[in-house]
Write an enzyme that holds these catalytic residues in place. Sequence first.
Site, PDB file in Angstrom:
ATOM      1  N   ASP A 147      -6.405  -7.060   3.731  1.00  0.00           N
ATOM      2  CA  ASP A 147      -7.546  -6.401   3.081  1.00  0.00           C
ATOM      3  C   ASP A 147      -8.473  -7.466   2.488  1.00  0.00           C
ATOM      4  O   ASP A 147      -9.686  -7.455   2.689  1.00  0.00           O
ATOM      5  CB  ASP A 147      -7.027  -5.455   2.001  1.00  0.00           C
ATOM      6  CG  ASP A 147      -8.151  -4.661   1.347  1.00  0.00           C
ATOM      7  OD1 ASP A 147      -9.061  -4.215   2.060  1.00  0.00           O
ATOM      8  OD2 ASP A 147      -8.120  -4.513   0.111  1.00  0.00           O
ATOM      9  N   ASP A 183      -2.976 -17.923   0.403  1.00  0.00           N
ATOM     10  CA  ASP A 183      -4.007 -18.510  -0.482  1.00  0.00           C
ATOM     11  C   ASP A 183      -4.645 -19.730   0.186  1.00  0.00           C
ATOM     12  O   ASP A 183      -5.869 -19.891   0.182  1.00  0.00           O
ATOM     13  CB  ASP A 183      -3.420 -18.859  -1.860  1.00  0.00           C
ATOM     14  CG  ASP A 183      -2.174 -19.745  -1.803  1.00  0.00           C
ATOM     15  OD1 ASP A 183      -1.556 -19.854  -0.719  1.00  0.00           O
ATOM     16  OD2 ASP A 183      -1.810 -20.331  -2.844  1.00  0.00           O
ATOM     17  N   LYS A 201       3.046 -15.180   1.844  1.00  0.00           N
ATOM     18  CA  LYS A 201       3.354 -16.048   0.706  1.00  0.00           C
ATOM     19  C   LYS A 201       4.864 -16.255   0.692  1.00  0.00           C
ATOM     20  O   LYS A 201       5.574 -15.780  -0.212  1.00  0.00           O
ATOM     21  CB  LYS A 201       2.867 -15.405  -0.600  1.00  0.00           C
ATOM     22  CG  LYS A 201       1.358 -15.474  -0.787  1.00  0.00           C
ATOM     23  CD  LYS A 201       0.862 -16.819  -1.315  1.00  0.00           C
ATOM     24  CE  LYS A 201       1.265 -17.007  -2.769  1.00  0.00           C
ATOM     25  NZ  LYS A 201       0.840 -18.353  -3.254  1.00  0.00           N
ATOM     26  N   TYR A 247       0.820  -1.215   0.000  1.00  0.00           N
ATOM     27  CA  TYR A 247       0.000   0.000   0.000  1.00  0.00           C
ATOM     28  C   TYR A 247       0.854   1.265   0.000  1.00  0.00           C
ATOM     29  O   TYR A 247       0.403   2.321  -0.424  1.00  0.00           O
ATOM     30  CB  TYR A 247      -0.911   0.031   1.238  1.00  0.00           C
ATOM     31  CG  TYR A 247      -2.264  -0.593   1.038  1.00  0.00           C
ATOM     32  CD1 TYR A 247      -2.376  -1.929   0.673  1.00  0.00           C
ATOM     33  CD2 TYR A 247      -3.424   0.146   1.223  1.00  0.00           C
ATOM     34  CE1 TYR A 247      -3.616  -2.506   0.500  1.00  0.00           C
ATOM     35  CE2 TYR A 247      -4.674  -0.433   1.054  1.00  0.00           C
ATOM     36  CZ  TYR A 247      -4.759  -1.757   0.690  1.00  0.00           C
ATOM     37  OH  TYR A 247      -5.992  -2.331   0.518  1.00  0.00           O
ATOM     38  N   ASP A 292     -12.254  -9.112   4.212  1.00  0.00           N
ATOM     39  CA  ASP A 292     -13.544  -9.072   3.507  1.00  0.00           C
ATOM     40  C   ASP A 292     -14.134 -10.478   3.427  1.00  0.00           C
ATOM     41  O   ASP A 292     -15.329 -10.684   3.624  1.00  0.00           O
ATOM     42  CB  ASP A 292     -13.388  -8.521   2.086  1.00  0.00           C
ATOM     43  CG  ASP A 292     -13.729  -7.038   1.999  1.00  0.00           C
ATOM     44  OD1 ASP A 292     -13.546  -6.341   3.025  1.00  0.00           O
ATOM     45  OD2 ASP A 292     -14.168  -6.576   0.930  1.00  0.00           O
TER      46      ASP A 292
HETATM   47  C1  IPM Z   1     -10.490  -1.235   3.791  1.00  0.00           C
HETATM   48  C2  IPM Z   1     -10.734  -0.573   2.465  1.00  0.00           C
HETATM   49  C3  IPM Z   1      -9.592   0.392   2.201  1.00  0.00           C
HETATM   50  C4  IPM Z   1      -8.333  -0.405   2.018  1.00  0.00           C
HETATM   51  C5  IPM Z   1      -9.791   1.354   1.030  1.00  0.00           C
HETATM   52  C6  IPM Z   1     -11.078   2.137   1.166  1.00  0.00           C
HETATM   53  C7  IPM Z   1      -8.619   2.289   0.877  1.00  0.00           C
HETATM   54  O1  IPM Z   1     -10.884  -1.533   1.461  1.00  0.00           O
HETATM   55  O2  IPM Z   1     -10.378  -0.515   4.800  1.00  0.00           O
HETATM   56  O3  IPM Z   1     -10.434  -2.456   3.834  1.00  0.00           O
HETATM   57  O4  IPM Z   1      -8.041  -0.922   0.927  1.00  0.00           O
HETATM   58  O5  IPM Z   1      -7.594  -0.534   3.003  1.00  0.00           O
HETATM   59 MG    MG Z   2     -10.944  -3.533   2.201  1.00  0.00          MG
END
Ligand code: IPM
Ligand code: MG
Length: 368
Positions: free
Chosen positions: A249, A225, A192, A142, A253
């Site tokens: 990230d 993975d 990884k 990032y 999710d």
């Molecule tokens: C998160 C989001 C952020 C990230 C974006 C909005 C920059 O996806 O907080 O998970 O990628 O970190």
């Molecule tokens: Mg995210």
Amino acid sequence: MSNPSLLILPGDGIGPEVMAEVRKVIDWFGAKRDMAFDVSEDLVGGCAYDAHGTPLTDETMAKAQEVDAVLLGAVGGPKYDTLDFSVKPERGLLRLRKEMDLYANLRPAQCFDALADFSSLKKDVVAGLDIMIIRELTSGVYFGEPRGVFKEGNERVGINTQRYTESEIARVARSAFELARKRDNKVCSMEKANVMESGVLWRDVVQEIHDAEYPDVELSHMYADAGAMQLTRWPKQFDVIVTDNLFGDLLSDLAAMLTGSLGMLPSASLGAPMANGRPKALYEPVHGSAPDIAGTGKANPIACILSFAMALRYSFDKGDEATRLEEAVNAVLADGLRTADLLGEDGVQPVSTAEMGDAVVAKLDASL
Ligand code: IPM
Ligand code: MG
């Protein structure tokens, strides 16, 4: 003694709507639990860009550095998609994370009993699930340099750099081990190492910190993975997962959706302790700004409310009050109240964002 200070940054999309419900909860704790906060509010993301031409002004950044905790709603929206990278709404959030040095991002994935049927997985795979993903938040691909789109001969090349120093890995590993000791005492580290040198270093450093300082914690390593696969196969094998910025990230999710309710999950981003002993901290829901439903009263405020519960626990040392708030949310769900994102049961009519917030406050009242 002055009250603890909170900076509220509602942001874009549904951010202001869900934050309005959190304000009710904050006011309740002030009125009924003698826990008043000095609350100030400011802009971040697209709304800050509209007002000031930047997703985060230096003044707001400075305020965030001074307060005891920051509460953020969400940033972004289609209106800003074509903006230059340097002023996109997301840059405001990334600047807060980086300049406050919030290196440990705690993302719980918890399955609420009343919602076990909402998962796309079988109920027995997710019922009772309670895992914590700790995502490194201030480094890795990032932020690594060089980055950009460059010209190479007669074509363009896009470059991002995965870079981790030993100390960056060590400090987030410590956060994971500390937290594991307060939970089921298990950490799984994901990288990884089979293809990335930064992953080899990650694995080595996590192991070294473990052996030297936390030998009592059970540590395992997994390729990220395979970790994704195991998370969908049998997520209850995990307690704390520690991983880098990008894998974190993705995996957070994935883990959030296991619970069937992205609109329910909070997060805490913590840095080093300040002079008053509290960690630098920012709390935000895992969900985004959901521009498609902004302004319709359909948004679920629970993730943002639970983010405030995390603030009570991690910034203000009020674990009991955090639990009170979490139990109020559970009680509302057990009563069958559902915002539009949680429909699917027969005959259930959705409640609005504000009705959900009011119901949580009513359960808080009932808890006294
Ligand atoms: C998160 C989001 C952020 C990230 C974006 C909005 C920059 O996806 O907080 O998970 O990628 O970190
Ligand atoms: Mg995210």
